[in-house]
Design a protein around this motif. Structure first.
Motif, mmCIF file in Angstrom:
data_model
loop_
_atom_site.group_PDB
_atom_site.id
_atom_site.type_symbol
_atom_site.label_atom_id
_atom_site.label_comp_id
_atom_site.label_asym_id
_atom_site.label_seq_id
_atom_site.Cartn_x
_atom_site.Cartn_y
_atom_site.Cartn_z
ATOM 1 N N SER A 279 0.845 -1.156 0.058
ATOM 2 C CA SER A 279 -0.078 0.072 0.018
ATOM 3 C C SER A 279 0.983 1.178 -0.135
ATOM 4 N N VAL A 280 0.510 2.246 -0.812
ATOM 5 C CA VAL A 280 1.359 3.383 -1.096
ATOM 6 C C VAL A 280 0.575 4.459 -0.971
ATOM 7 N N LEU A 281 1.194 5.314 0.220
ATOM 8 C CA LEU A 281 0.474 6.825 0.421
ATOM 9 C C LEU A 281 1.482 7.858 0.033
ATOM 10 N N ILE A 282 0.988 8.978 -0.717
ATOM 11 C CA ILE A 282 1.751 10.035 -1.067
ATOM 12 C C ILE A 282 1.298 11.459 -0.304
ATOM 13 N N SER A 283 2.384 11.876 0.579
ATOM 14 C CA SER A 283 1.833 13.109 1.658
ATOM 15 C C SER A 283 1.685 14.220 0.813
ATOM 16 N N GLN A 284 1.433 15.114 1.499
ATOM 17 C CA GLN A 284 1.256 16.664 1.012
ATOM 18 C C GLN A 284 2.586 17.117 0.888
ATOM 19 N N ASP A 312 -6.186 -4.282 -1.312
ATOM 20 C CA ASP A 312 -6.152 -3.951 -3.143
ATOM 21 C C ASP A 312 -6.403 -2.481 -3.268
ATOM 22 N N LEU A 313 -6.243 -1.574 -2.476
ATOM 23 C CA LEU A 313 -6.572 -0.213 -2.849
ATOM 24 C C LEU A 313 -5.173 0.534 -3.505
ATOM 25 N N PRO A 314 -5.713 1.239 -4.554
ATOM 26 C CA PRO A 314 -4.645 2.013 -5.304
ATOM 27 C C PRO A 314 -3.732 2.863 -4.457
ATOM 28 N N VAL A 315 -2.789 3.496 -5.309
ATOM 29 C CA VAL A 315 -2.109 4.632 -4.489
ATOM 30 C C VAL A 315 -3.060 5.712 -4.051
#
Length: 545
Positions: A279-284, A312-315
């Motif tokens: 799972s990938v999160l892009i911050s502010q 299985d959520l996208p970025v």
């Protein structure tokens, strides 16, 4: 940090050289003084001396014999010989084979500084080409990823590092990020496909994901990676020079699209090549380093809300509107922790830590009983830990009234918490200082007892430290701290007092008195006795009758 040792039996020569010359201008950070070869050897045993300047003619062990001992035991120490014209032929062998340079008396201050500067430059060149140094640098390069990761993790947790130190660390670790430069964080969580991996397999997987991330983003971004305390892979991303050149033509929306595209590509690459999901999160966006800790904690909160246990959520890219105020007492939990500072006995840092916690409460949470109570119980736990580690109850050390916190009265206001903290700190320090002082006083007493019993045999620093089973440097330091007098000065004073007593009360010959107080060379004894009392031993004996 280079250290210099000046050796001459003429005290005024040593004092003049030590105090009158601008040693720091030629690269010397600390100057030591010795008035005999024996004292010089004691200093060499307890300090990392880089350069020795020694006179040849000294009573007892002369300068050439001192240099022989230095060459035998401290091979990297450079020696400069101070010699008169009449001694030049006598010193030729040492000049040719054993020393770095020599100074012919009389010598000017400028010449001394010039010669020392040359030796300093020689030491630095040797360091750069030294095989050990090269191995150390290679080891540093081999461990760069881990060292970079540790620095980033410290900063994520809120460890405060001065801009000067941070800049130097980043330069040494070859980290390209700059101050007040925009950045985003990538938070990566591994899925259950990796749950059965052992620690070694997991470290290989983290390494592989890091390599894939670098290959995916490196065309346009610099990457700085670490694994955080939650086992997330954290990647700090900043635009590289190529992207900076294009950014004038790109909007923030286009930049966001490129980041999402590359993050999606990373996710697919991990699935394809490593057979697992992430799972990938892009911050502010934030500014480095000011926004780093706040942005990290905010991203952790968003991650928990947006991903939960889904597989299985996208970025996901955090929106600027999701930037939430964090109700965290940052300084209470940022490294170094209060309990660790207290455990190390670093009371100066403990006081700074406590003051910073109180300062944060006053600035942001002066009316919050929850934050005051949180701080109180955390600090109370650290105080209790130290008491229990010393085999005591906290109430025994500081009084039951303060140990109970007066029925949580410190939690009512910042001022009441401050008063409670400093009252407890005062009591704790009185206890720990008394323990330290008792141990030091005991060491001083044992030292003096040994010296008094062995004055005619061996009262060198090495002999004393071996008898007391203490490190010579530690023993020398605590003796000076406790008495205000150097151990060598105490031994010298004791010898002079004993010799004066023998001269007054016995009929022993001068050479017998010299041997009795540990001087094998009667001429040297007469010289030091006259330096101390102002008259010769014979004149002293005559005047005492």
């Amino acid at each position: 940090m280079l250290q210099l040792l000046l050796v001459d039996d003429e005290m005024n020569v040593v004092e003049a050289l030590a105090s009158a010359l601008p040693w720091q201008e030629v690269g010397i950070d600390k100057v030591h003084k010795a008035y005999s070869a024996t004292e010089a050897l004691d200093i060499l045993k307890t300090n990392a001396i880089d350069i020795v300047i020694t006179d040849i003619c000294m009573p007892g062990m002369d300068g050439l014999q001192l240099i022989e001992q230095i060459q035998l035991n401290w091979k990297k120490t450079k020696c400069i010989l101070l010699t008169g014209f009449a001694e030049f032929e006598y010193a030729q062998k040492a000049i040719q084979n054993q020393i770095s340079d020599y100074l012919l008396k009389p010598v000017s201050d400028e010449e001394i500084l010039s010669r020392v500067k040359s030796v300093v430059e020689l030491i630095r060149k040797e360091l750069e080409t030294n095989e050990t140094y090269q191995r150390a640098m290679q080891a540093l390069r081999d461990h760069l990823p881990r060292l970079r990761g540790e620095l980033l993790q410290d900063m994520l947790q809120g460890k405060r590092i001065s801009p000067v130190k941070l800049t130097e660390k980043m330069r040494l670790l070859e980290i390209p990020n700059g101050f007040q430069e925009e950045f985003v964080l990538l938070l990566i969580r591994f899925k259950e496909q990796f749950a059965d991996y052992d620690p070694f397999e997991m470290s290989l997987m983290e390494f592989a994901i890091g390599n894939l991330a670098t290959e995916t983003f490196e065309e346009f971004f610099h990457l700085w990676l670490c694994k955080d305390v939650h086992d997330y892979l954290i990647i700090l991303i900043t635009p590289n020079d190529k992207l900076k050149g294009l950014m004038a033509e790109k909007s923030k929306g286009e930049l966001k699209y490129q980041l999402e595209r590359l993050a999606n590509e990373l996710q697919l690459n991990v699935q394809h090549f490593l057979k697992g999901r992430i799972s990938v999160l892009i911050s502010q966006w934030g500014m480095f380093p000011d926004d780093l800790t706040k942005l990290y904690y905010n991203s952790l909160s968003i991650f928990r809300k947006r991903f939960g246990d889904e597989k299985d959520l996208p970025v996901y890219t955090a929106d600027e509107s999701e930037s939430a105020d964090m109700n965290i007492l940052y300084r209470l939990y940022e490294p170094p922790m209060l309990v660790h500072l207290m455990d190390a006995g670093n009371w100066g840092m403990v006081q700074q830590k406590l003051e910073s916690i109180l300062e944060e409460l006053e600035l942001f949470w002066p009316e919050s009983s929850e934050h005051l109570t949180e701080a109180f119980f955390s600090i109370f736990a650290s105080f209790s830990f130290i008491a229990h580690k010393n085999g005591k109850m906290l109430g025994e050390l500081i009084g039951n009234e303060y140990a109970r916190g007066k029925e949580l009265a410190p939690c009512r206001t910042v001022q009441s918490l401050r008063a409670w903290i400093w009252n407890v700190m005062e009591r704790l320090q009185i206890y720990t200082n008394s323990e330290t002082k008792n141990a030091r006083e005991s060491a001083v007493q044992q030292t003096q007892k040994f010296v008094q019993a062995n004055l005619t045999v061996d009262v060198s620093l090495q002999a004393i430290s071996e008898s007391l089973q203490m490190h010579p440097a530690y023993l020398s330091r605590i003796y000076k701290l406790e008495t205000g007098e150097n151990l060598s000065d105490y031994i010298y004073r004791l010898k002079m007092e004993q010799s004066a007593h023998l001269l007054k009360t016995s009929t022993r010959k001068i050479y017998e008195v010299a041997i009795e107080v540990g001087y094998q060379n009667p001429n040297y004894f007469i010289k030091v006795f006259k330096k101390h009392f102002g008259i010769t031993p014979q004149d002293y004996r005559t005047s005492s009758k």
